[in-house]
Design a protein around this motif. Sequence first.
Motif, PDB file in Angstrom:
ATOM      1  N   THR A 175      43.995  45.845  38.482  1.00 16.41           N
ATOM      2  CA  THR A 175      44.708  46.780  39.341  1.00 16.41           C
ATOM      3  C   THR A 175      45.353  46.053  40.521  1.00 16.41           C
ATOM      4  N   ASP A 176      46.298  46.746  41.140  1.00 12.81           N
ATOM      5  CA  ASP A 176      46.954  46.235  42.337  1.00 12.81           C
ATOM      6  C   ASP A 176      45.978  46.326  43.513  1.00 12.81           C
ATOM      7  N   PHE A 177      45.760  45.236  44.203  1.00 14.81           N
ATOM      8  CA  PHE A 177      44.812  45.272  45.310  1.00 14.81           C
ATOM      9  C   PHE A 177      45.198  46.322  46.348  1.00 14.81           C
ATOM     10  N   PHE A 178      46.501  46.558  46.507  1.00 12.46           N
ATOM     11  CA  PHE A 178      46.942  47.469  47.565  1.00 12.46           C
ATOM     12  C   PHE A 178      46.767  48.941  47.206  1.00 12.46           C
ATOM     13  N   THR A 179      46.279  49.201  45.986  1.00 14.89           N
ATOM     14  CA  THR A 179      45.924  50.589  45.650  1.00 14.89           C
ATOM     15  C   THR A 179      44.464  50.701  45.232  1.00 14.89           C
ATOM     16  N   PHE A 180      43.749  49.586  45.261  1.00 12.95           N
ATOM     17  CA  PHE A 180      42.363  49.542  44.780  1.00 12.95           C
ATOM     18  C   PHE A 180      41.457  50.383  45.676  1.00 12.95           C
ATOM     19  N   GLU A 181      40.717  51.300  45.056  1.00 17.70           N
ATOM     20  CA  GLU A 181      39.756  52.129  45.801  1.00 17.70           C
ATOM     21  C   GLU A 181      38.397  52.031  45.112  1.00 17.70           C
ATOM     22  N   THR A 182      37.364  51.889  45.885  1.00 18.48           N
ATOM     23  CA  THR A 182      36.008  51.896  45.343  1.00 18.48           C
ATOM     24  C   THR A 182      35.045  52.274  46.458  1.00 18.48           C
ATOM     25  N   ASP A 183      33.894  52.819  46.058  1.00 17.27           N
ATOM     26  CA  ASP A 183      32.857  53.103  47.069  1.00 17.27           C
ATOM     27  C   ASP A 183      31.962  51.893  47.279  1.00 17.27           C
ATOM     28  N   GLU A 184      32.130  50.901  46.397  1.00 19.16           N
ATOM     29  CA  GLU A 184      31.278  49.719  46.479  1.00 19.16           C
ATOM     30  C   GLU A 184      31.599  48.914  47.737  1.00 19.16           C
ATOM     31  N   ARG A 185      30.574  48.322  48.333  1.00 19.66           N
ATOM     32  CA  ARG A 185      30.791  47.437  49.483  1.00 19.66           C
ATOM     33  C   ARG A 185      30.213  46.073  49.138  1.00 19.66           C
ATOM     34  N   PHE A 186      30.900  45.022  49.593  1.00 17.24           N
ATOM     35  CA  PHE A 186      30.578  43.673  49.144  1.00 17.24           C
ATOM     36  C   PHE A 186      29.999  42.820  50.273  1.00 17.24           C
ATOM     37  N   ASP A 187      29.132  41.884  49.867  1.00 16.00           N
ATOM     38  CA  ASP A 187      28.597  40.922  50.843  1.00 16.00           C
ATOM     39  C   ASP A 187      29.640  39.855  51.166  1.00 16.00           C
ATOM     40  N   ASN A 188      30.441  39.515  50.154  1.00 16.56           N
ATOM     41  CA  ASN A 188      31.456  38.476  50.338  1.00 16.56           C
ATOM     42  C   ASN A 188      32.725  38.842  49.586  1.00 16.56           C
ATOM     43  N   VAL A 189      33.848  38.596  50.227  1.00 17.30           N
ATOM     44  CA  VAL A 189      35.144  38.770  49.564  1.00 17.30           C
ATOM     45  C   VAL A 189      35.842  37.416  49.573  1.00 17.30           C
ATOM     46  N   PHE A 238      29.271  27.442  51.756  1.00 16.26           N
ATOM     47  CA  PHE A 238      29.404  28.834  52.231  1.00 16.26           C
ATOM     48  C   PHE A 238      28.408  29.755  51.505  1.00 16.26           C
ATOM     49  N   GLU A 239      28.104  29.417  50.250  1.00 21.80           N
ATOM     50  CA  GLU A 239      27.150  30.168  49.423  1.00 21.80           C
ATOM     51  C   GLU A 239      27.480  31.667  49.319  1.00 21.80           C
ATOM     52  N   PRO A 240      28.472  31.995  48.512  1.00 20.89           N
ATOM     53  CA  PRO A 240      28.844  33.408  48.356  1.00 20.89           C
ATOM     54  C   PRO A 240      27.855  34.184  47.492  1.00 20.89           C
ATOM     55  N   HIS A 241      26.755  34.565  48.089  1.00 21.63           N
ATOM     56  CA  HIS A 241      25.707  35.292  47.363  1.00 21.63           C
ATOM     57  C   HIS A 241      25.960  36.791  47.365  1.00 21.63           C
ATOM     58  N   GLY A 242      25.108  37.497  46.635  1.00 22.53           N
ATOM     59  CA  GLY A 242      25.122  38.960  46.678  1.00 22.53           C
ATOM     60  C   GLY A 242      26.292  39.536  45.903  1.00 22.53           C
ATOM     61  N   ARG A 243      26.711  40.724  46.322  1.00 22.98           N
ATOM     62  CA  ARG A 243      27.874  41.351  45.675  1.00 22.98           C
ATOM     63  C   ARG A 243      29.137  40.672  46.171  1.00 22.98           C
ATOM     64  N   VAL A 244      29.913  40.131  45.238  1.00 21.42           N
ATOM     65  CA  VAL A 244      31.109  39.371  45.620  1.00 21.42           C
ATOM     66  C   VAL A 244      32.328  39.985  44.932  1.00 21.42           C
ATOM     67  N   LEU A 245      33.403  40.127  45.703  1.00 21.50           N
ATOM     68  CA  LEU A 245      34.697  40.559  45.143  1.00 21.50           C
ATOM     69  C   LEU A 245      35.659  39.382  45.211  1.00 21.50           C
ATOM     70  N   GLU A 246      36.242  39.039  44.075  1.00 23.73           N
ATOM     71  CA  GLU A 246      37.321  38.043  44.068  1.00 23.73           C
ATOM     72  C   GLU A 246      38.632  38.792  43.910  1.00 23.73           C
ATOM     73  N   ILE A 247      39.475  38.714  44.935  1.00 18.04           N
ATOM     74  CA  ILE A 247      40.790  39.387  44.878  1.00 18.04           C
ATOM     75  C   ILE A 247      41.779  38.425  44.230  1.00 18.04           C
ATOM     76  N   ALA A 248      42.567  38.929  43.293  1.00 14.44           N
ATOM     77  CA  ALA A 248      43.604  38.126  42.636  1.00 14.44           C
ATOM     78  C   ALA A 248      42.999  36.879  41.992  1.00 14.44           C
ATOM     79  N   GLY A 249      41.996  37.099  41.164  1.00 15.26           N
ATOM     80  CA  GLY A 249      41.250  35.983  40.570  1.00 15.26           C
ATOM     81  C   GLY A 249      42.034  35.170  39.562  1.00 15.26           C
ATOM     82  N   GLY A 250      43.134  35.717  39.047  1.00 10.22           N
ATOM     83  CA  GLY A 250      44.001  34.969  38.129  1.00 10.22           C
ATOM     84  C   GLY A 250      43.236  34.456  36.920  1.00 10.22           C
ATOM     85  N   THR A 251      43.553  33.236  36.522  1.00 10.39           N
ATOM     86  CA  THR A 251      43.002  32.676  35.281  1.00 10.39           C
ATOM     87  C   THR A 251      41.557  32.204  35.425  1.00 10.39           C
ATOM     88  N   GLY A 252      41.019  32.256  36.653  1.00 11.07           N
ATOM     89  CA  GLY A 252      39.588  31.961  36.807  1.00 11.07           C
ATOM     90  C   GLY A 252      39.261  30.581  37.333  1.00 11.07           C
TER      91      GLY A 252
END
Length: 249
Positions: free
Chosen positions: A119-133, A63-77
């Motif tokens: 933070t809680d994903f359901f309240t997360f706000e940012t102006d950043e936009r991602f190539d991959n989530v 899939f190659e998640p390049h660019g700006r990437v957001l990992e939601i609920a990344g946990g222990t990694g």
Amino acid sequence: LGESQGSASDDLGTRLYEQLAYYRARAPQYDLWAERRDTFDRGELNSPWHDEKRTLRRALDLFEPHGRVLEIAGGTGQWTERLIRHTALLTVLDAAPEPLEINRRRIRRHTRMVRYVNTDFFTFETDERFDNVFFSYFLSHVPPDLFAEFWHRVRRLLKPRGRVFFIDNLPSTRAAELDPEETADDLSVLRQADGRTFRVFKILWHPDELRRTLSRLGWDARVHPTGDYFFWGEGRLRDDGPQGSVPHP
Ligand SMILES: C[S@@+](CC[C@H](N)C(=O)[O-])C[C@H]1O[C@@H](n2cnc3c(N)ncnc32)[C@H](O)[C@@H]1O
């Protein structure tokens, strides 16, 4: 939220708080469980689990998640470690500080470039936009009442033509063999950590049903089972947007 809807302990906020409390208490054992080590070692049942995880890792690499990437609920990694192979612009979000701290320690050995957001994903706000989530084993914890909201939030976080990649558990009897101490109904599972019992949302999607539901929400997604335990999906928004109302699973 099932039969007991309306009682104080079944209030959605209370349930989500309990779910988060579980992941906070569970953080020290989470990797042992995910890697089937120590008390979570299930002998010969381990090997298909590990084989299917290899399939997931290959799928993510392709899939190659390049660019700006957001990992939601990344946990222990567990998956942060794979994502940093593809991107230097990774944001990892999780509502629980304990697993995030384990994640930080794990990733610091490779890079200091990852940005962490507690933070809680359901309240997360940012102006950043991602190539991959990316999100793994989080969709199954999203209660039906928040499913459409979840995908709406993901949509807002993506750049035009941005993509999603997700991983989760398949409904399977073999998975139940791995953790026989858990009791489950259609929407929840009871889990132990730290000598306490927690009720956690666990909605196990059939790949076809998930693909159809996402299509109604405006996503063009493909969802692939790996065998008995997992599925992975990839998708992006269609240009024509959502269609009609979205039923609960
Ligand atoms: C099953 S774990 C998955 C962790 C990781 N993605 C993995 O694959 O190992 C679920 C994670 O969701 C996090 N979580 C639960 N509710 C959340 C919320 N509302 N917002 C952000 N993270 C949340 C928990 O803290 C936990 O780390």
